[in-house]
Design an enzyme around this catalytic site. Structure first.
Site, mmCIF file in Angstrom:
data_model
loop_
_atom_site.group_PDB
_atom_site.id
_atom_site.type_symbol
_atom_site.label_atom_id
_atom_site.label_comp_id
_atom_site.label_asym_id
_atom_site.label_seq_id
_atom_site.Cartn_x
_atom_site.Cartn_y
_atom_site.Cartn_z
ATOM 1 N N ASP A 299 -20.016 -41.144 35.250
ATOM 2 C CA ASP A 299 -18.677 -40.627 35.531
ATOM 3 C C ASP A 299 -18.730 -39.196 36.055
ATOM 4 O O ASP A 299 -19.742 -38.503 35.941
ATOM 5 C CB ASP A 299 -17.803 -40.707 34.280
ATOM 6 C CG ASP A 299 -18.422 -39.984 33.085
ATOM 7 O OD1 ASP A 299 -19.650 -39.993 32.955
ATOM 8 O OD2 ASP A 299 -17.664 -39.407 32.276
ATOM 9 N N GLU B 14 -18.613 -40.607 29.905
ATOM 10 C CA GLU B 14 -19.255 -39.701 28.946
ATOM 11 C C GLU B 14 -18.431 -38.433 28.747
ATOM 12 O O GLU B 14 -18.447 -37.839 27.674
ATOM 13 C CB GLU B 14 -20.660 -39.331 29.429
ATOM 14 C CG GLU B 14 -21.505 -38.568 28.411
ATOM 15 C CD GLU B 14 -21.186 -37.077 28.345
ATOM 16 O OE1 GLU B 14 -21.274 -36.501 27.227
ATOM 17 O OE2 GLU B 14 -20.839 -36.491 29.397
#
Length: 391
Positions: free
Chosen positions: A80, A138
Site C-alpha cells: 500500500d 500496512e
C-alpha cells in the site's frame, strides 16, 4: 544452491527495478488497493505455485511447495501507499494525484515478486514450503496483517521473515536487532467541553482552551515522571483544534495524540496515565471530557533464536550486493508486521537504501526516494535465509 540463487537474482535485478518503477507510478491507498492485487495475481499466472486471493482486505497468499516434506517459512511484503503528493521529480513519479509510495512498499513488492519467481524455479532444490504474503493496508490501522492471519495465512507456518528498505541507512548493508525492535502505537482524541462566553468576562464562562493547554503540558510528565528511565515511550500531540475568534471563549476544543512505546506493557502504562490526567482535568477545571483511546499496533518483537539464524545465513552468503550486516538500534516507527511476530516466532530486518546522490529524506516525506540497489540486497537477504532454512 545459494550461489545459484544469488546469480539468478543478479541477472534479474533490472526486472526488479522495472517492476518497482511501474508500481511507483500507480500507488494505491490502504484498504483501497484494487489494481495492485490484480497486477500481483497476474504476475504469478502460469507459474508453478498456488495463488489465493482476497485474503484479508485484498491480500494474496502464494504457496511454493517443493513436493517434499519439510518445514514452512513465510516471507512478507506490503504493497500500500500513502496520501501524499509526490515531489521527487522522478521520471516515474506517481500518476495518481495525492497518492505516493513514500515508504518503499513498491520496492518490497518488486523484490518479492522476482524472489518468489526464482524460488519457484529452484523449488526442486529445497524441502518444505515457502508462503509468500503479499499484504495490503500496512499504513492504516487496524492494518492488513490481522485480517490475513484471521483468514489463515499463517496456517502451518513455522516462522515469518520480513524486510523493510530504510532511506536513512547506508545502501548495501543489512541491519537487524533481536528482541523489541519497533515501537507499538496507540492514538487518542480528547474533546474538552467547557462553557463559552465573551473574552471580556471569563468569570462567566469556563475556558476549554486553558484546560486543554494544561492537559497538553501535563501529558509530557507521563514520559518524564511515570515511566522507568530505561523504558522507551513517546507521547505527541499532533493536533490542537481550538480555532475561534480572538474575543470569544470557546465552548470546546479537540486534541489528538500519538503514543509510541517499545513494549506493550509501557503502552498500557501510558494509556492508564492519559485516562488519569483526563479525569483530573475534569476535577481541576470543572470541564467534561470525552476521551476516545484506540489501542493500535503492538510492539514488534524479533525472536532471538530465529533472528540469529537469519543473521548467520546472510553472513554466510557470498555476494557483491550485501556489503555487511550490522546490529542496529530499535526503530521508533510502528509496523503491523508485529501481529505476525505475536502469532509465531518471526524476524523483521532492514535493507539500507540511502539514495546514492546523498539526497536523503525520511519515510512519509514528499521527496522520499531510495537507492534501487536495496532491492537486490533485500531479495538476497531473504532468499538465502529461505534456502538455508529449507535445505
Amino acid at each position: 544452491m545459494v550461489k545459484q540463487l544469488i546469480d539468478i537474482l543478479k541477472e534479474k535485478e533490472n526486472r526488479m527495478i522495472e517492476i518497482r518503477r511501474y508500481l511507483h507510478q500507480y500507488p494505491e491507498l490502504s484498504f483501497h488497493e484494487e489494481e495492485t492485487p490484480k497486477y500481483i495475481e497476474d504476475f504469478y499466472k502460469d507459474k508453478d505455485c498456488e495463488v489465493e486471493t482476497n485474503i484479508g482486505p485484498n491480500g494474496l497468499k502464494v504457496t511454493i511447495d517443493s513436493g517434499k516434506p519439510g518445514k514452512t517459512i513465510a516471507i512478507r511484503a506490503d504493497f500500500d501507499a500513502l496520501p501524499i503528493q509526490e515531489d521527487t521529480g522522478l521520471e516515474f513519479a506517481s500518476k495518481n494525484e495525492g497518492v505516493m509510495h513514500a515508504c518503499g512498499h513498491d520496492a518490497h513488492t518488486a523484490y518479492m515478486l522476482i524472489l518468489a519467481e526464482t524460488l519457484i524455479e529452484l523449488k526442486n532444490q529445497f524441502k518444505g514450503k515457502v508462503v509468500v504474503i503479499h499484504q495490503p493496508a500496512e499504513e492504516v490501522p487496524p492494518g492488513g496483517a490481522q485480517a490475513m492471519i484471521k483468514d489463515g495465512v499463517l496456517d502451518g507456518v513455522d516462522h515469518v521473515l520480513g524486510v523493510h528498505v530504510m532511506s536513512h541507512m547506508p545502501s548495501g548493508n543489512v541491519y537487524y536487532r533481536e528482541g523489541n525492535v519497533q515501537t507499538g502505537r496507540d492514538f487518542f482524541k480528547l474533546k474538552v467541553n467547557g462553557q463559552g462566553g465573551h473574552g471580556s468576562s471569563p468569570h462567566t464562562a469556563n475556558d476549554s482552551i486553558v484546560a486543554g493547554a494544561y492537559f497538553v503540558n501535563a501529558l509530557q510528565t507521563i514520559v518524564s515522571r511515570r515511566l522507568n528511565p530505561f523504558e522507551t515511550g513517546v507521547v505527541t500531540i499532533g493536533s490542537f483544534d481550538g480555532k475561534g475568534q480572538f474575543n470569544v471563549i470557546k465552548d470546546s476544543i479537540e486534541v489528538e495524540g500519538d503514543v509510541r512505546a517499545l513494549t506493550d506493557e509501557t503502552k498500557q502504562t501510558i494509556k492508564k496515565e492519559v485516562k488519569r490526567l483526563t479525569d483530573g482535568l475534569e476535577a481541576m477545571f470543572g470541564v467534561t471530557c470525552e476521551l476516545e483511546y484506540n489501542v493500535d499496533y503492538p510492539a514488534l518483537y524479533n525472536d532471538p533464536e530465529f533472528t540469529n539464524f537469519v543473521v548467520e545465513s546472510i553472513e554466510s552468503a557470498d555476494t557483491d550486493a550485501i556489503k555487511g550486516i550490522e546490529r542496529c538500534e530499535a526503530q521508533p516507527p510502528s509496523e503491523d508486521f508485529a501481529y505476525y511476530a505475536k502469532a509465531i516466532p518471526s524476524t523483521f530486518i532492514y535493507a539500507g537504501a540511502a539514495p546514492d546522490n546523498g539526497d536523503i529524506h525520511p519515510h512519509h516525506h514528499p521527496k522520499f526516494d531510495i537507492s534501487e540497489k536495496s532491492l537486490r540486497v533485500a531479495a538476497e537477504a531473504v532468499g538465502v535465509t529461505v534456502f538455508n532454512y529449507l535445505k
